[in-house]
Design a protein around this motif. Sequence first.
Motif, PDB file in Angstrom:
ATOM      1  N   ILE A 153       0.847  -1.198   0.000  1.00 18.53           N
ATOM      2  CA  ILE A 153       0.000   0.000   0.000  1.00 18.53           C
ATOM      3  C   ILE A 153       0.881   1.246   0.000  1.00 18.53           C
ATOM      4  O   ILE A 153       0.638   2.202  -0.756  1.00 18.53           O
ATOM      5  CB  ILE A 153      -0.935   0.001   1.221  1.00 18.53           C
ATOM      6  CG1 ILE A 153      -1.780  -1.269   1.259  1.00 18.53           C
ATOM      7  CG2 ILE A 153      -1.821   1.249   1.216  1.00 18.53           C
ATOM      8  CD1 ILE A 153      -2.555  -1.460   2.547  1.00 18.53           C
ATOM      9  N   ALA A 154       1.924   1.239   0.835  1.00 19.63           N
ATOM     10  CA  ALA A 154       2.825   2.391   0.917  1.00 19.63           C
ATOM     11  C   ALA A 154       3.473   2.680  -0.436  1.00 19.63           C
ATOM     12  O   ALA A 154       3.501   3.836  -0.895  1.00 19.63           O
ATOM     13  CB  ALA A 154       3.895   2.126   1.975  1.00 19.63           C
ATOM     14  N   LEU A 155       3.985   1.647  -1.077  1.00 12.86           N
ATOM     15  CA  LEU A 155       4.636   1.824  -2.376  1.00 12.86           C
ATOM     16  C   LEU A 155       3.644   2.301  -3.425  1.00 12.86           C
ATOM     17  O   LEU A 155       3.974   3.140  -4.281  1.00 12.86           O
ATOM     18  CB  LEU A 155       5.296   0.514  -2.811  1.00 12.86           C
ATOM     19  CG  LEU A 155       6.449   0.025  -1.932  1.00 12.86           C
ATOM     20  CD1 LEU A 155       6.899  -1.372  -2.355  1.00 12.86           C
ATOM     21  CD2 LEU A 155       7.621   0.998  -1.984  1.00 12.86           C
ATOM     22  N   TYR A 182       5.737   8.554   2.391  1.00 11.57           N
ATOM     23  CA  TYR A 182       5.218   7.766   3.504  1.00 11.57           C
ATOM     24  C   TYR A 182       6.263   7.510   4.585  1.00 11.57           C
ATOM     25  O   TYR A 182       7.454   7.449   4.320  1.00 11.57           O
ATOM     26  CB  TYR A 182       4.638   6.438   3.014  1.00 11.57           C
ATOM     27  CG  TYR A 182       5.642   5.426   2.484  1.00 11.57           C
ATOM     28  CD1 TYR A 182       6.257   4.501   3.331  1.00 11.57           C
ATOM     29  CD2 TYR A 182       5.961   5.383   1.122  1.00 11.57           C
ATOM     30  CE1 TYR A 182       7.159   3.561   2.845  1.00 11.57           C
ATOM     31  CE2 TYR A 182       6.861   4.452   0.630  1.00 11.57           C
ATOM     32  CZ  TYR A 182       7.459   3.544   1.496  1.00 11.57           C
ATOM     33  OH  TYR A 182       8.355   2.624   1.011  1.00 11.57           O
ATOM     34  N   TYR A 183       5.755   7.411   5.806  1.00  9.61           N
ATOM     35  CA  TYR A 183       6.523   6.888   6.937  1.00  9.61           C
ATOM     36  C   TYR A 183       6.133   5.434   7.074  1.00  9.61           C
ATOM     37  O   TYR A 183       4.961   5.072   6.955  1.00  9.61           O
ATOM     38  CB  TYR A 183       6.181   7.609   8.242  1.00  9.61           C
ATOM     39  CG  TYR A 183       6.659   9.043   8.357  1.00  9.61           C
ATOM     40  CD1 TYR A 183       7.300   9.691   7.312  1.00  9.61           C
ATOM     41  CD2 TYR A 183       6.447   9.751   9.542  1.00  9.61           C
ATOM     42  CE1 TYR A 183       7.724  11.002   7.444  1.00  9.61           C
ATOM     43  CE2 TYR A 183       6.871  11.064   9.682  1.00  9.61           C
ATOM     44  CZ  TYR A 183       7.506  11.689   8.631  1.00  9.61           C
ATOM     45  OH  TYR A 183       7.920  12.987   8.761  1.00  9.61           O
ATOM     46  N   PHE A 184       7.112   4.591   7.359  1.00  3.00           N
ATOM     47  CA  PHE A 184       6.863   3.159   7.476  1.00  3.00           C
ATOM     48  C   PHE A 184       7.183   2.729   8.899  1.00  3.00           C
ATOM     49  O   PHE A 184       8.334   2.801   9.331  1.00  3.00           O
ATOM     50  CB  PHE A 184       7.737   2.408   6.466  1.00  3.00           C
ATOM     51  CG  PHE A 184       7.277   1.008   6.156  1.00  3.00           C
ATOM     52  CD1 PHE A 184       5.989   0.767   5.705  1.00  3.00           C
ATOM     53  CD2 PHE A 184       8.147  -0.068   6.275  1.00  3.00           C
ATOM     54  CE1 PHE A 184       5.564  -0.519   5.397  1.00  3.00           C
ATOM     55  CE2 PHE A 184       7.730  -1.351   5.968  1.00  3.00           C
ATOM     56  CZ  PHE A 184       6.439  -1.583   5.526  1.00  3.00           C
ATOM     57  N   GLU A 185       6.145   2.330   9.643  1.00  3.27           N
ATOM     58  CA  GLU A 185       6.360   1.932  11.040  1.00  3.27           C
ATOM     59  C   GLU A 185       6.606   0.433  11.128  1.00  3.27           C
ATOM     60  O   GLU A 185       5.856  -0.364  10.564  1.00  3.27           O
ATOM     61  CB  GLU A 185       5.144   2.302  11.888  1.00  3.27           C
ATOM     62  CG  GLU A 185       5.347   1.919  13.355  1.00  3.27           C
ATOM     63  CD  GLU A 185       4.136   2.248  14.203  1.00  3.27           C
ATOM     64  OE1 GLU A 185       3.878   3.448  14.408  1.00  3.27           O
ATOM     65  OE2 GLU A 185       3.457   1.321  14.658  1.00  3.27           O
ATOM     66  N   TYR A 207      11.731   0.000   3.028  1.00  2.00           N
ATOM     67  CA  TYR A 207      12.548   0.898   3.844  1.00  2.00           C
ATOM     68  C   TYR A 207      13.167   1.996   2.979  1.00  2.00           C
ATOM     69  O   TYR A 207      13.151   3.185   3.339  1.00  2.00           O
ATOM     70  CB  TYR A 207      13.675   0.126   4.539  1.00  2.00           C
ATOM     71  CG  TYR A 207      13.230  -0.969   5.481  1.00  2.00           C
ATOM     72  CD1 TYR A 207      11.989  -0.938   6.101  1.00  2.00           C
ATOM     73  CD2 TYR A 207      14.069  -2.052   5.762  1.00  2.00           C
ATOM     74  CE1 TYR A 207      11.589  -1.945   6.956  1.00  2.00           C
ATOM     75  CE2 TYR A 207      13.688  -3.061   6.623  1.00  2.00           C
ATOM     76  CZ  TYR A 207      12.447  -3.008   7.220  1.00  2.00           C
ATOM     77  OH  TYR A 207      12.059  -4.012   8.071  1.00  2.00           O
ATOM     78  N   PHE A 208      13.730   1.600   1.839  1.00  2.00           N
ATOM     79  CA  PHE A 208      14.458   2.535   0.988  1.00  2.00           C
ATOM     80  C   PHE A 208      13.550   3.635   0.449  1.00  2.00           C
ATOM     81  O   PHE A 208      13.941   4.808   0.382  1.00  2.00           O
ATOM     82  CB  PHE A 208      15.107   1.770  -0.175  1.00  2.00           C
ATOM     83  CG  PHE A 208      15.903   2.646  -1.101  1.00  2.00           C
ATOM     84  CD1 PHE A 208      17.177   3.064  -0.760  1.00  2.00           C
ATOM     85  CD2 PHE A 208      15.360   3.072  -2.312  1.00  2.00           C
ATOM     86  CE1 PHE A 208      17.904   3.888  -1.613  1.00  2.00           C
ATOM     87  CE2 PHE A 208      16.073   3.897  -3.166  1.00  2.00           C
ATOM     88  CZ  PHE A 208      17.359   4.304  -2.812  1.00  2.00           C
ATOM     89  N   GLU A 209      12.328   3.267   0.053  1.00  2.00           N
ATOM     90  CA  GLU A 209      11.409   4.236  -0.535  1.00  2.00           C
ATOM     91  C   GLU A 209      10.734   5.120   0.510  1.00  2.00           C
ATOM     92  O   GLU A 209      10.150   6.151   0.168  1.00  2.00           O
ATOM     93  CB  GLU A 209      10.330   3.509  -1.348  1.00  2.00           C
ATOM     94  CG  GLU A 209      10.858   2.758  -2.560  1.00  2.00           C
ATOM     95  CD  GLU A 209      11.360   3.676  -3.660  1.00  2.00           C
ATOM     96  OE1 GLU A 209      11.030   4.878  -3.620  1.00  2.00           O
ATOM     97  OE2 GLU A 209      12.074   3.195  -4.555  1.00  2.00           O
ATOM     98  N   ALA A 210      10.790   4.720   1.783  1.00  2.00           N
ATOM     99  CA  ALA A 210      10.138   5.501   2.839  1.00  2.00           C
ATOM    100  C   ALA A 210      10.872   6.813   3.066  1.00  2.00           C
ATOM    101  O   ALA A 210      12.107   6.879   3.021  1.00  2.00           O
ATOM    102  CB  ALA A 210      10.098   4.698   4.138  1.00  2.00           C
ATOM    103  N   GLN A 211      10.107   7.867   3.316  1.00  2.42           N
ATOM    104  CA  GLN A 211      10.733   9.127   3.712  1.00  2.42           C
ATOM    105  C   GLN A 211      11.423   8.961   5.056  1.00  2.42           C
ATOM    106  O   GLN A 211      12.540   9.420   5.258  1.00  2.42           O
ATOM    107  CB  GLN A 211       9.679  10.235   3.779  1.00  2.42           C
ATOM    108  CG  GLN A 211      10.263  11.618   4.001  1.00  2.42           C
ATOM    109  CD  GLN A 211       9.194  12.693   3.965  1.00  2.42           C
ATOM    110  OE1 GLN A 211       8.583  13.010   4.991  1.00  2.42           O
ATOM    111  NE2 GLN A 211       8.943  13.243   2.782  1.00  2.42           N
ATOM    112  N   LYS A 212      10.740   8.261   5.972  1.00  2.00           N
ATOM    113  CA  LYS A 212      11.314   7.946   7.279  1.00  2.00           C
ATOM    114  C   LYS A 212      10.754   6.608   7.741  1.00  2.00           C
ATOM    115  O   LYS A 212       9.621   6.260   7.403  1.00  2.00           O
ATOM    116  CB  LYS A 212      10.990   9.032   8.314  1.00  2.00           C
ATOM    117  CG  LYS A 212      11.620  10.385   7.983  1.00  2.00           C
ATOM    118  CD  LYS A 212      11.170  11.487   8.927  1.00  2.00           C
ATOM    119  CE  LYS A 212      11.781  12.823   8.491  1.00  2.00           C
ATOM    120  NZ  LYS A 212      11.324  13.958   9.334  1.00  2.00           N
TER     121      LYS A 212
END
Length: 401
Positions: free
Chosen positions: A108-110, A120-123, A155-160
């Motif tokens: 979903i994030a990607l 997106y932030y990925f928790e 992880y790589f594509e996440a802003q944080k």
Amino acid sequence: MRVLYVHQYFNTPEDGGCIRSYHLARGLVAAGHEVTMITSHNGPSQSCDIEGIKVHYLQVPYANKFGFIRRIWAYLDFVRQSKRKVRQLDQSFDLAYVMTTPLTTGLIALHLKEVYNIPYYFEVGDLWPEAPIKMGAIKSGFLKQLLYRFEKKCYFEAQKVIALSPAIRNYIEASCPETNVYVVTNIADVKRFEPTHKLQHFNAEQPLHVGYLGTFGAANDLDNLIKVARACAAQHVPVKFTLMGSGGQYARIAKKSQSLANTTVLPFGNTAEVEKLMEQLDVCYVSFKNLEILNTGSPNKFFDGLAAGKLIITNFGGWIRNLIEKNQCGFYHDPTESEDFIRKIREFVDNPHLLHTYQKNARTLAENYYSKELQVQKLLNIMSNQKHMSVSDSEVYILTA
């Protein structure tokens, strides 16, 4: 900011279970952000407002007793329905906050980044796919490599990336060094609990009360807790055990405990029922298989135990063991040696002053480092690119682990 919050298992206090996303979302709303939550439940799809959070429930049946294939189907169904819901909302968002587990929420994030250009932030609360791979649930070499590549891409594509423990942060930084990783732990909601630290003397009529509250799953190693209870009964150690929760192993653990007069197994309870039981406990028991990968987690009931001012006992190593030993609010015992538990628990049965001290230390740790207000503020600081709290995550780890 307009924040799209994605959490497949969003819960309110009335629902019970982990309510971390409820607290963080409410914190964002209180700070002036607009929060839209996409989640799932077993009932029909519906939308509602929960204390300023616009919540969209998708009908995705799920239960802890589901087998591997059925779980995967539920995860992928949530991905499919979430993408459709975002398209139906037809809104512009400034940021997506995507919470795992499961790792499939990364799809979903990607999608949000690629199709809608939403950062997106990925928790990350559990290390997927590492945990199921280490536990033997995923055996295909090809599938393992595919999942590892997908994990790193998330992880790589996440802003944080928001890690729920220092150990998870260290793992992600080692595997994907270009990623910006921050720690916002689970929450010790100190306002929910009013600890009563009074001296007690324990005996057969008034035993020390140990409680496990959480999932009854393969990763939780509750068979060894039943062995400990059986050993305490055989040696007439005045300890009472109460286990509350749900999961695939609930029925089997409940059956194994039936012959033990010192052990009670209760079904899953909502937040109010958990609070009521926690008030009766002297000790909060946190249980996982002692696998290195499971030692990285951030179980929410551990933080409830701190907030309630309980002695903490763990049967696994890692950062939590280091934390409670350094701060003298709990101890680790060898899960394969019941005598190790008995020897260590006797110190507190025989010395109420020692128990009293450890319980107060637990509450102090919760107030100083893990309160709801501190964790919400850390997230707000991350979002506004401000410097962290006066004591940074790395400094807290050094001080407490």
